[in-house]
Motif scaffolding. Structure first.
Motif, PDB file in Angstrom:
ATOM      1  N   GLU A  26       0.827  -1.209   0.000  1.00 46.95           N
ATOM      2  CA  GLU A  26       0.000   0.000   0.000  1.00 46.95           C
ATOM      3  C   GLU A  26       0.859   1.257   0.000  1.00 46.95           C
ATOM      4  O   GLU A  26       0.581   2.203  -0.742  1.00 46.95           O
ATOM      5  N   VAL A  27       1.903   1.274   0.821  1.00 51.45           N
ATOM      6  CA  VAL A  27       2.783   2.448   0.887  1.00 51.45           C
ATOM      7  C   VAL A  27       3.408   2.698  -0.481  1.00 51.45           C
ATOM      8  O   VAL A  27       3.396   3.825  -0.986  1.00 51.45           O
ATOM      9  N   PHE A  28       3.922   1.645  -1.126  1.00 54.15           N
ATOM     10  CA  PHE A  28       4.531   1.814  -2.445  1.00 54.15           C
ATOM     11  C   PHE A  28       3.512   2.347  -3.448  1.00 54.15           C
ATOM     12  O   PHE A  28       3.791   3.300  -4.177  1.00 54.15           O
ATOM     13  N   SER A  29       2.321   1.762  -3.484  1.00 51.22           N
ATOM     14  CA  SER A  29       1.333   2.185  -4.484  1.00 51.22           C
ATOM     15  C   SER A  29       0.830   3.604  -4.236  1.00 51.22           C
ATOM     16  O   SER A  29       0.469   4.307  -5.180  1.00 51.22           O
ATOM     17  N   VAL A  30       0.836   4.050  -3.003  1.00 48.95           N
ATOM     18  CA  VAL A  30       0.402   5.420  -2.700  1.00 48.95           C
ATOM     19  C   VAL A  30       1.408   6.445  -3.211  1.00 48.95           C
ATOM     20  O   VAL A  30       1.029   7.479  -3.755  1.00 48.95           O
ATOM     21  N   PHE A  31       2.706   6.164  -3.093  1.00 48.55           N
ATOM     22  CA  PHE A  31       3.716   7.174  -3.395  1.00 48.55           C
ATOM     23  C   PHE A  31       4.404   7.019  -4.753  1.00 48.55           C
ATOM     24  O   PHE A  31       4.934   8.000  -5.276  1.00 48.55           O
ATOM     25  N   ALA A  32       4.414   5.828  -5.338  1.00 49.21           N
ATOM     26  CA  ALA A  32       5.078   5.627  -6.633  1.00 49.21           C
ATOM     27  C   ALA A  32       4.362   6.404  -7.730  1.00 49.21           C
ATOM     28  O   ALA A  32       3.135   6.362  -7.833  1.00 49.21           O
ATOM     29  N   ASP A  33       5.144   7.122  -8.536  1.00 50.66           N
ATOM     30  CA  ASP A  33       4.653   7.958  -9.635  1.00 50.66           C
ATOM     31  C   ASP A  33       3.723   9.061  -9.135  1.00 50.66           C
ATOM     32  O   ASP A  33       2.720   9.396  -9.761  1.00 50.66           O
ATOM     33  N   LYS A  34       4.080   9.643  -7.986  1.00 52.67           N
ATOM     34  CA  LYS A  34       3.311  10.757  -7.418  1.00 52.67           C
ATOM     35  C   LYS A  34       4.242  11.924  -7.111  1.00 52.67           C
ATOM     36  O   LYS A  34       5.421  11.748  -6.838  1.00 52.67           O
ATOM     37  N   THR A  35       3.681  13.116  -7.152  1.00 50.95           N
ATOM     38  CA  THR A  35       4.393  14.328  -6.757  1.00 50.95           C
ATOM     39  C   THR A  35       3.723  14.884  -5.515  1.00 50.95           C
ATOM     40  O   THR A  35       2.491  14.987  -5.466  1.00 50.95           O
ATOM     41  N   TYR A  36       4.532  15.213  -4.524  1.00 54.62           N
ATOM     42  CA  TYR A  36       4.023  15.875  -3.312  1.00 54.62           C
ATOM     43  C   TYR A  36       4.318  17.360  -3.425  1.00 54.62           C
ATOM     44  O   TYR A  36       5.447  17.765  -3.661  1.00 54.62           O
ATOM     45  N   ARG A  37       3.278  18.170  -3.248  1.00 52.58           N
ATOM     46  CA  ARG A  37       3.430  19.629  -3.268  1.00 52.58           C
ATOM     47  C   ARG A  37       3.344  20.138  -1.828  1.00 52.58           C
ATOM     48  O   ARG A  37       2.310  20.015  -1.189  1.00 52.58           O
ATOM     49  N   SER A  38       4.442  20.704  -1.366  1.00 59.10           N
ATOM     50  CA  SER A  38       4.525  21.195   0.006  1.00 59.10           C
ATOM     51  C   SER A  38       3.562  22.355   0.244  1.00 59.10           C
ATOM     52  O   SER A  38       3.320  23.166  -0.652  1.00 59.10           O
ATOM     53  N   THR A  39       3.059  22.437   1.453  1.00 67.66           N
ATOM     54  CA  THR A  39       2.210  23.571   1.835  1.00 67.66           C
ATOM     55  C   THR A  39       3.019  24.660   2.524  1.00 67.66           C
ATOM     56  O   THR A  39       2.568  25.790   2.638  1.00 67.66           O
ATOM     57  N   SER A  40       4.241  24.330   2.974  1.00 65.58           N
ATOM     58  CA  SER A  40       5.031  25.292   3.743  1.00 65.58           C
ATOM     59  C   SER A  40       6.088  26.028   2.925  1.00 65.58           C
ATOM     60  O   SER A  40       6.605  27.044   3.379  1.00 65.58           O
ATOM     61  N   ARG A  41       6.401  25.533   1.729  1.00 69.00           N
ATOM     62  CA  ARG A  41       7.392  26.200   0.883  1.00 69.00           C
ATOM     63  C   ARG A  41       7.139  25.804  -0.571  1.00 69.00           C
ATOM     64  O   ARG A  41       6.457  24.816  -0.827  1.00 69.00           O
ATOM     65  N   PRO A  42       7.683  26.556  -1.541  1.00 72.88           N
ATOM     66  CA  PRO A  42       7.390  26.279  -2.952  1.00 72.88           C
ATOM     67  C   PRO A  42       8.211  25.112  -3.499  1.00 72.88           C
ATOM     68  O   PRO A  42       9.056  25.269  -4.379  1.00 72.88           O
ATOM     69  N   VAL A  43       7.965  23.927  -2.969  1.00 74.54           N
ATOM     70  CA  VAL A  43       8.727  22.744  -3.342  1.00 74.54           C
ATOM     71  C   VAL A  43       7.768  21.638  -3.779  1.00 74.54           C
ATOM     72  O   VAL A  43       6.722  21.435  -3.171  1.00 74.54           O
ATOM     73  N   ALA A  44       8.180  20.944  -4.844  1.00 74.05           N
ATOM     74  CA  ALA A  44       7.460  19.754  -5.294  1.00 74.05           C
ATOM     75  C   ALA A  44       8.473  18.615  -5.358  1.00 74.05           C
ATOM     76  O   ALA A  44       9.604  18.799  -5.808  1.00 74.05           O
ATOM     77  N   THR A  45       8.072  17.436  -4.879  1.00 72.65           N
ATOM     78  CA  THR A  45       8.960  16.282  -4.868  1.00 72.65           C
ATOM     79  C   THR A  45       8.284  15.131  -5.594  1.00 72.65           C
ATOM     80  O   THR A  45       7.175  14.739  -5.236  1.00 72.65           O
ATOM     81  N   TYR A  46       8.966  14.606  -6.611  1.00 70.27           N
ATOM     82  CA  TYR A  46       8.442  13.491  -7.399  1.00 70.27           C
ATOM     83  C   TYR A  46       9.099  12.191  -6.965  1.00 70.27           C
ATOM     84  O   TYR A  46      10.326  12.119  -6.836  1.00 70.27           O
ATOM     85  N   PHE A  47       8.271  11.153  -6.754  1.00 69.39           N
ATOM     86  CA  PHE A  47       8.725   9.826  -6.350  1.00 69.39           C
ATOM     87  C   PHE A  47       8.500   8.863  -7.508  1.00 69.39           C
ATOM     88  O   PHE A  47       7.379   8.411  -7.745  1.00 69.39           O
ATOM     89  N   SER A  48       9.566   8.582  -8.260  1.00 70.27           N
ATOM     90  CA  SER A  48       9.475   7.705  -9.424  1.00 70.27           C
ATOM     91  C   SER A  48       9.283   6.251  -8.981  1.00 70.27           C
ATOM     92  O   SER A  48       9.815   5.848  -7.941  1.00 70.27           O
ATOM     93  N   PRO A  49       8.565   5.449  -9.784  1.00 74.23           N
ATOM     94  CA  PRO A  49       8.396   4.033  -9.436  1.00 74.23           C
ATOM     95  C   PRO A  49       9.715   3.252  -9.365  1.00 74.23           C
ATOM     96  O   PRO A  49       9.775   2.220  -8.721  1.00 74.23           O
ATOM     97  N   ASP A  50      10.789   3.780 -10.002  1.00 74.52           N
ATOM     98  CA  ASP A  50      12.076   3.071  -9.973  1.00 74.52           C
ATOM     99  C   ASP A  50      12.877   3.344  -8.705  1.00 74.52           C
ATOM    100  O   ASP A  50      13.996   2.863  -8.548  1.00 74.52           O
ATOM    101  N   GLY A  51      12.322   4.127  -7.778  1.00 75.84           N
ATOM    102  CA  GLY A  51      13.003   4.385  -6.506  1.00 75.84           C
ATOM    103  C   GLY A  51      13.845   5.651  -6.487  1.00 75.84           C
ATOM    104  O   GLY A  51      14.489   5.941  -5.491  1.00 75.84           O
ATOM    105  N   THR A  52      13.831   6.415  -7.572  1.00 79.64           N
ATOM    106  CA  THR A  52      14.520   7.701  -7.550  1.00 79.64           C
ATOM    107  C   THR A  52      13.520   8.793  -7.187  1.00 79.64           C
ATOM    108  O   THR A  52      12.306   8.622  -7.342  1.00 79.64           O
ATOM    109  N   MET A  53      14.031   9.893  -6.694  1.00 78.75           N
ATOM    110  CA  MET A  53      13.162  11.025  -6.354  1.00 78.75           C
ATOM    111  C   MET A  53      13.866  12.311  -6.736  1.00 78.75           C
ATOM    112  O   MET A  53      15.094  12.387  -6.756  1.00 78.75           O
TER     113      MET A  53
END
Length: 122
Positions: A26-53
């Motif tokens: 479940e943890v993998f499927s929730v975060f793989a191929d997703k981008t998290y957009r921070s609410t506290s600063r102008p940052v976006a983080t992408y979590f690729s299914p291959d384990g890179t970010m």
């Protein structure tokens, strides 16, 4: 009697709001191929299914790369740039994911996670 009903309702409400554990799948499927957009600063983080970010500062477009993985039973681990690896326990709340590590807990709303790599300028 009304106090007992109120107490039972409060107990039921707090049970509904408690964190629900997640499996590694479940943890993998929730975060793989997703981008998290921070609410506290102008940052976006992408979590690729291959384990890179990739973390992108969307004001300067500076990038930092790293890795991520899940670990039994329900840990989400990241290592970004020169920062040390961080592993956090993940659980579901109503409307958010709860992250716990070293006695500290934070939550991130479901709507802050979007499908695909959303780090590039539009």
């Amino acid at each position: 009697m009304s106090r007992l009903v109120a107490l039972l309702a409060l107990i039921g409400l707090s049970a509904c709001m408690s964190a629900k554990p997640m499996t590694t799948t479940e943890v993998f499927s929730v975060f793989a191929d997703k981008t998290y957009r921070s609410t506290s600063r102008p940052v976006a983080t992408y979590f690729s299914p291959d384990g890179t970010m990739t973390e992108v500062d969307q004001s300067s477009w500076a990038q930092i790369t790293g890795t991520w993985y899940v670990k039994e039973p329900d840990f989400f681990c990241t290592q970004l740039g020169d920062y040390p690896e961080v592993c956090q326990k993940v659980a579901r709340l109503d409307g958010a994911y709860q992250f716990s590590s070293n006695g500290k807990t934070s939550s991130r709303s479901y709507d802050r996670w979007v499908i695909g790599d959303q780090t590039s300028p539009k």
